[in-house]
Design an enzyme around this catalytic site. Structure first.
Site: not given
Ligand code: YXS
Length: 282
Positions: A87, A131, A161
């Site tokens: 990410h 991610g 998470y």
């Protein structure tokens, strides 16, 4: 077979079926012999999953399926040192907001891969982070080069998470190995990832593409309706254990106490300032 050399990637849209004029900025899209290929194409930013790239991937999955793909490969360009840095940390929400909410583009992409009617294969060369590991986990299978590594790093950044993401790993590699990956945030080798079931096959880098497209061709040669029905059943059967409303609220409370914390702010700040984080547990 699509062979995308990292030096001279082929046109954004190609393949034996005209795929319309949709231009993509951060991915390459191809379709040949019913095998779709989505190539992460943001090497200057280590293919980190920014919102734009993830929205393009999500849309292109549907485009390929609508144009007749019966199997789709997600890959980086050949020779990538980093498959994806995960990410885009610069796009993580400010402290006090859920960094992985249901509507986050990463979560939409992961559900898009799992709900894609045709099998999706992650072809992995290089290191995979955060991610992007969950993206691999959400694919139907992972074929990795022998030098690939996988690291789940939310704990390194101060991120709690999220339940569906944790269950992806528990379902794939078992509770103990999932805990090890998340608690340590250390890279896991391709061999270890193969041993624990995260990776289907390990292949020398120079054979990875041929091996992956041969696997895809085997899938594409089978009855498409049957393959779709089997994937749909796998998806429904592995959605995880049912939890009651109070448990769901309890989980949200646990997660909120983390993304409300000073440590979450510190984790992101430290990354941007290129220094080790000083976590205080507050
Ligand atoms: O200094 P510049 O501007 O050139 O930028 C550097 C890095 O800041 C940038 N970069 C990233 N930018 C945004 N988001 C990222 N995830 C990210 N990763 C890297 O890319 C430029 C080159 O990075 P640099 O100098 O560190 O390269 P390197 O070759 O020394 O190291 C490559 C990595 C991938 C080992 C290193 O960049 C790294 O550890 N990146 C972070 C990997 C990571 O923890 N990703 C998880 C992101 S958060 C996420 O996915 C989920 C929300 S969660 O955490 O919950 O799983």
């Amino acid at each position: 077979m699509n062979t995308q050399n990292s030096a001279t990637p082929k046109p954004i849209i190609e393949g034996n079926d005209a795929l319309g004029a949709r231009k993509y900025d951060l991915i390459l899209v191809a379709l040949e012999n019913k095998i779709g290929t989505l190539t992460l194409y943001n090497p200057s930013h280590l293919n980190c999953l920014n919102h734009h790239l993830m929205e393009e991937l999500t849309e292109a999955l549907g485009l390929l399926e609508r144009h007749g793909a019966t199997v789709i490969i997600i890959r980086a360009t050949s020779g990538s040192r980093v498959w994806s840095a995960g990410h885009d940390i610069n796009e993580l929400p400010a402290p006090r907001r859920d960094p992985l909410s249901y509507s986050d583009p990463l979560e939409i992409l992961l559900r898009g891969v799992q709900d894609c009617p045709v099998p999706v294969i992650a072809m992995v060369e290089g290191s995979v982070w955060g991610g992007a590991c969950d993206l691999c986990c959400s694919c139907d299978m992972v074929i990795a080069s022998d030098k690939a590594t996988f690291a789940m790093t939310p704990a390194k950044i101060g991120i709690p998470y999220n339940p569906s993401g944790l269950m992806h790993f528990v379902n794939h590699i078992g509770l103990n190995k999932a805990k090890e990956m998340f608690y340590t945030a250390q890279p896991v080798s391709a061999q270890e990832a193969h041993n624990n079931g995260f990776v289907n096959d390990i292949v020398p880098a120079d054979q990875l593409e041929a091996f992956t497209y041969k696997r895809a061709a085997h899938i594409a040669a089978n009855a498409p309706l049957a393959v779709r029905a089997i994937k749909a059943q796998f998806r429904l059967l592995t959605r995880g254990a049912l939890i009651d409303a109070e448990t769901a609220e309890h989980i949200q409370g646990i997660r909120r106490s983390v993304y409300d914390s000073e440590d979450y702010a510190e984790g992101i700040r430290a990354f941007k300032e290129k220094r080790p984080p000083q976590f205080t547990g507050k």
